[in-house]
Design an enzyme around this catalytic site. Sequence first.
Site, PDB file in Angstrom:
ATOM      1  N   GLN A 148     -31.678  16.153 -25.287  1.00 49.50           N
ATOM      2  CA  GLN A 148     -30.480  15.324 -25.465  1.00 49.50           C
ATOM      3  C   GLN A 148     -29.491  15.572 -24.318  1.00 49.50           C
ATOM      4  OE1 GLN A 148     -30.172  13.008 -27.910  1.00 49.50           O
ATOM      5  NE2 GLN A 148     -28.175  12.380 -27.131  1.00 49.50           N
TER       6      GLN A 148
ATOM      7  N   LYS B 156     -31.890  10.288 -34.971  1.00 52.40           N
ATOM      8  CA  LYS B 156     -33.284  10.224 -34.505  1.00 52.40           C
ATOM      9  C   LYS B 156     -34.196  10.930 -35.504  1.00 52.40           C
ATOM     10  CE  LYS B 156     -31.836  10.069 -29.699  1.00 52.40           C
ATOM     11  NZ  LYS B 156     -31.389  10.859 -28.543  1.00 52.40           N
TER      12      LYS B 156
ATOM     13  N   ASP C 205     -38.228   9.836 -23.277  1.00 53.18           N
ATOM     14  CA  ASP C 205     -37.144   9.008 -22.727  1.00 53.18           C
ATOM     15  C   ASP C 205     -37.585   8.104 -21.584  1.00 53.18           C
ATOM     16  OD1 ASP C 205     -34.590   9.405 -23.932  1.00 53.18           O
ATOM     17  OD2 ASP C 205     -34.541  11.445 -23.145  1.00 53.18           O
TER      18      ASP C 205
END
Length: 283
Positions: free
Chosen positions: A96, A52, A119
């Site tokens: 994460q 990422k 997200d």
Amino acid sequence: MAMIINGRELANEIDGQTKIEVEKLSHEGLIPHLVVILVGEDEASQIYVRNKHKRAESLGIKSTIIRMPVNSSEEELLIKISDLNKDKDVHAILVQLPLPEQINEQRIIEAISPNKDADGFSPINVGKLSSGETYHLPIACTPMGIMEMFKKYSIDLDGKNAVVVGRSNIVGKPMANLLLNENATVTIAHSHTKNITNIIKQADILVVATGIAHFIKKDQVKIGATVIDVGMDRDENGKLTGDVDFEGVKSIASFITPVPKGVGPMTISMLMKQTVNLAKWSI
Ligand code: GUN
């Protein structure tokens, strides 16, 4: 023989658009900034986070990784998120997953500002999606990438039978809501579903996210179906493969995604696009 949906190519195309958008915003003094928090040293998570970061930098997006030790408390992580929520320089926050077991994942997801929800997992945003609200709405990146594939390949969803196999908050549920919002008739099948083969066989659009290698075989799939494979599994030789028996199913489907180079590359591209959107929506 099915048309193979090229996720790598589409992801590159979207990254190209994102890069142009970032350049434009930068000229106006707005540099999109993504902060990723990684708690602990999980090997797969470290690779995801690194990928990422690299992708963000290649597109001109500012990327910060905050690493916290594996024994961090929930309180410490909540304080960090609260600081980032208030920081005007930060547009997108991603914690994460999975988190160490002493930390309640849902409580952490709920702490992230819905306006910085990289997200699309915040209950506010999940609720908006299921209400059919779309204005300035962050959405879970994997299902959003799949919707881009349908658009790119002109795959019509209206009135189609769509079956989503898997009911996770990350893929299955948001995928079902997105398909429903496009007027598909949606069924979610999962590990407790009775007669799952009969249900799968009805699918014009089949999205599979079970985490079980080659779970879907040719004889379960409707002729002419569109088959989307979210799996990232290992076969008996340790090679990366999907939830769908690609070689068998491609002979009867009309569209199919491979693994690798299918859904996978799209997810990070969507995260980057979403980071830029969150930056734009912040002003
Ligand atoms: N771990 C595996 N997939 C994801 C994802 O989409 N978002 C986050 N935050 N963690 C993950």
